[in-house]
Scaffold this active site. Structure first.
Site, mmCIF file in Angstrom:
data_model
loop_
_atom_site.group_PDB
_atom_site.id
_atom_site.type_symbol
_atom_site.label_atom_id
_atom_site.label_comp_id
_atom_site.label_asym_id
_atom_site.label_seq_id
_atom_site.Cartn_x
_atom_site.Cartn_y
_atom_site.Cartn_z
ATOM 1 N N ARG A 57 0.816 -1.215 0.000
ATOM 2 C CA ARG A 57 0.000 0.000 0.000
ATOM 3 C C ARG A 57 0.856 1.275 0.000
ATOM 4 N NH1 ARG A 57 -5.456 -0.778 1.369
ATOM 5 N NH2 ARG A 57 -5.470 0.901 2.905
ATOM 6 N N ASP B 3 -3.615 12.461 8.421
ATOM 7 C CA ASP B 3 -4.862 12.183 7.705
ATOM 8 C C ASP B 3 -5.622 13.491 7.588
ATOM 9 O OD1 ASP B 3 -7.614 11.396 7.097
ATOM 10 O OD2 ASP B 3 -6.967 9.370 7.585
ATOM 11 N N TYR C 238 -8.978 6.564 16.166
ATOM 12 C CA TYR C 238 -8.051 6.921 15.072
ATOM 13 C C TYR C 238 -7.915 8.441 14.964
ATOM 14 C CZ TYR C 238 -6.447 7.378 10.177
ATOM 15 O OH TYR C 238 -5.766 7.707 9.019
ATOM 16 N N LYS D 131 -4.395 10.640 15.243
ATOM 17 C CA LYS D 131 -3.798 11.471 14.189
ATOM 18 C C LYS D 131 -3.704 12.927 14.629
ATOM 19 C CE LYS D 131 -2.983 8.245 11.124
ATOM 20 N NZ LYS D 131 -1.655 7.894 10.607
HETATM 21 N N1 LIG Z 1 -5.103 4.652 2.638
HETATM 22 C C1 LIG Z 1 -5.546 5.904 2.631
HETATM 23 O O1 LIG Z 1 -6.305 6.321 1.744
HETATM 24 C C2 LIG Z 1 -5.143 6.846 3.755
HETATM 25 C C3 LIG Z 1 -5.897 7.978 3.975
HETATM 26 C C4 LIG Z 1 -5.544 8.842 4.994
HETATM 27 C C5 LIG Z 1 -4.421 8.579 5.767
HETATM 28 N N2 LIG Z 1 -3.678 7.459 5.529
HETATM 29 C C6 LIG Z 1 -2.493 7.207 6.372
HETATM 30 O O2 LIG Z 1 -1.409 6.841 5.538
HETATM 31 C C7 LIG Z 1 -0.647 5.780 6.134
HETATM 32 C C8 LIG Z 1 -0.591 4.577 5.203
HETATM 33 O O3 LIG Z 1 -1.907 4.187 4.867
HETATM 34 P P1 LIG Z 1 -2.244 2.676 4.424
HETATM 35 O O4 LIG Z 1 -3.681 2.652 4.153
HETATM 36 O O5 LIG Z 1 -1.266 2.242 3.394
HETATM 37 O O6 LIG Z 1 -1.925 1.938 5.813
HETATM 38 P P2 LIG Z 1 -2.393 0.472 6.257
HETATM 39 O O7 LIG Z 1 -2.378 -0.428 5.075
HETATM 40 O O8 LIG Z 1 -3.660 0.567 7.033
HETATM 41 O O9 LIG Z 1 -1.251 0.092 7.298
HETATM 42 C C9 LIG Z 1 0.121 0.138 6.938
HETATM 43 C C10 LIG Z 1 0.871 -0.919 7.667
HETATM 44 O O10 LIG Z 1 0.865 -0.685 9.087
HETATM 45 C C11 LIG Z 1 1.402 -1.863 9.638
HETATM 46 N N3 LIG Z 1 0.999 -2.118 11.031
HETATM 47 C C12 LIG Z 1 -0.248 -2.171 11.537
HETATM 48 N N4 LIG Z 1 -0.185 -2.565 12.844
HETATM 49 C C13 LIG Z 1 1.127 -2.781 13.120
HETATM 50 C C14 LIG Z 1 1.836 -3.206 14.276
HETATM 51 N N5 LIG Z 1 1.215 -3.512 15.423
HETATM 52 N N6 LIG Z 1 3.185 -3.313 14.206
HETATM 53 C C15 LIG Z 1 3.828 -3.033 13.060
HETATM 54 N N7 LIG Z 1 3.228 -2.624 11.930
HETATM 55 C C16 LIG Z 1 1.889 -2.501 11.967
HETATM 56 C C17 LIG Z 1 0.900 -3.022 8.797
HETATM 57 O O11 LIG Z 1 2.039 -3.821 8.496
HETATM 58 P P3 LIG Z 1 1.912 -5.429 8.261
HETATM 59 O O12 LIG Z 1 0.901 -5.570 7.146
HETATM 60 O O13 LIG Z 1 3.291 -5.835 7.887
HETATM 61 O O14 LIG Z 1 1.455 -6.035 9.570
HETATM 62 C C18 LIG Z 1 0.319 -2.323 7.550
HETATM 63 O O15 LIG Z 1 0.694 -2.924 6.345
HETATM 64 C C19 LIG Z 1 -1.297 5.491 7.468
HETATM 65 O O16 LIG Z 1 -0.615 6.187 8.497
HETATM 66 C C20 LIG Z 1 -2.715 6.021 7.307
HETATM 67 O O17 LIG Z 1 -3.302 6.431 8.521
HETATM 68 C C21 LIG Z 1 -4.015 6.582 4.546
#
Ligand SMILES: NC(=O)c1ccc[n+]([C@@H]2O[C@H](COP(=O)([O-])OP(=O)(O)OC[C@H]3O[C@@H](n4cnc5c(N)ncnc54)[C@H](OP(=O)(O)O)[C@@H]3O)[C@@H](O)[C@H]2O)c1
Length: 253
Positions: A20, A147, A160, A164
């Site tokens: 991701r 976020d 959450y 943030k």
């Molecule tokens: N996706 C969006 O549209 C969006 C929107 C707004 C903000 N964000 C922010 O952008 C960032 C990336 O987003 P994303 O959607 O790509 O994130 P995500 O897929 O929800 O999470 C990223 C990674 O965090 C790791 N993680 C979760 N719990 C963990 C733990 N206990 N120890 C170690 N690693 C852990 C996981 O790794 P493993 O899979 O290896 O366990 C997961 O692959 C985040 O901070 C999110 O809040 C994203």
């Protein structure tokens, strides 16, 4: 002590980089010439795939696992990174969880759990990184993934939302505390990828809620991370990569 502000030749740690947005940031850094430590929690196979993709770009890469649910593990992760990669110039605090839960249903334990992972582990990683850089008289960068929802009240993801907001404040605090040695900035994504378990219809249904009426891509986030890592005179800044949603408000409508 001044950072060279180019990614080429620097070493980055990106947490949650197996897939991701973390993977997009890690590979974008590698395309700019950085070596990358790919942190993962459980996704070992995907982390190895990210490492392979970075190596295919001609850069060095390592996969390192650490459970960031416990902020006390953070210093150990930074120590391990120093051992495997020989140092670190750039930390991206990306790992996060995004649980649903409204105000009434959210317990104090829920808030503590999410704060530990989403805000306090980034704080402890950043502090351990800063201590190492100070000892080595080095300079570096931190980029925190925030976020765009944090400017409103996300009543569907209360724990959450708190986490943030805290990381947003910590970003500004650390920008002052770690200056002039370390620049600390944030990226506040909007609609980019659907949460785990949901598909693209989730994004399509919400696209109208931002002024540009579409959703972004992981490359948009990676481009902002590259920009911040290479910007010599920017610290304490947050870039909203959200199609303007933070200025419009009305998150779900
Ligand atoms: N996706 C969006 O549209 C969006 C929107 C707004 C903000 N964000 C922010 O952008 C960032 C990336 O987003 P994303 O959607 O790509 O994130 P995500 O897929 O929800 O999470 C990223 C990674 O965090 C790791 N993680 C979760 N719990 C963990 C733990 N206990 N120890 C170690 N690693 C852990 C996981 O790794 P493993 O899979 O290896 O366990 C997961 O692959 C985040 O901070 C999110 O809040 C994203």
């Amino acid at each position: 002590m001044e950072s060279n502000c180019r990614l080429a030749g620097r070493t980055a740690l990106v947490t949650g980089a197996a897939k991701r947005l973390g993977r997009a940031i890690a590979t974008a850094f590698a395309r700019r010439g950085a070596d990358v430590v790919v942190h993962y929690g459980r996704s070992r196979e995907e982390a190895e795939e990210t490492v392979d993709a970075i190596k295919a770009l001609g850069r060095r890469a390592w996969a390192v696992s650490c459970d960031l649910a416990a902020p006390e593990n953070a210093a150990g992760l930074i120590a391990e990174v120093w051992t495997v990669a020989g140092g670190l110039d750039l930390l991206v605090n990306n790992a996060s969880v995004f649980p649903e839960g409204d105000f009434a249903a959210t317990t104090l334990d829920d808030i503590q759990t999410i704060l530990d992972l989403n805000a306090f582990s980034p704080l402890e990683l950043s502090r351990a990184f800063a201590r190492r850089l100070e000892a080595a008289d080095g300079a570096g960068d931190i980029v925190n993934l925030l976020d765009c929802r944090m400017v409103e009240y996300d009543h569907r993801h209360v724990a959450y939302h708190v986490s943030k907001r805290v990381l947003f404040d910590l970003t500004r605090m650390m920008a002052l505390e770690f200056a002039p040695r370390i620049k600390v900035n944030g990226i506040a994504p909007g609609l980019i990828l659907p949460p785990e378990g949901k598909d693209e219809t989730y994004l399509a249904e919400l696209a109208h809620t931002n002024p540009l009426q579409r959703y972004g891509s992981p490359d948009d986030i990676a481009a902002a991370a590259v920009f911040l890592a290479e910007a010599p005179f920017i610290t304490g800044q947050v870039i909203y990569v959200d199609g303007g949603r933070h200025v419009k408000g009305r998150m779900y409508g």
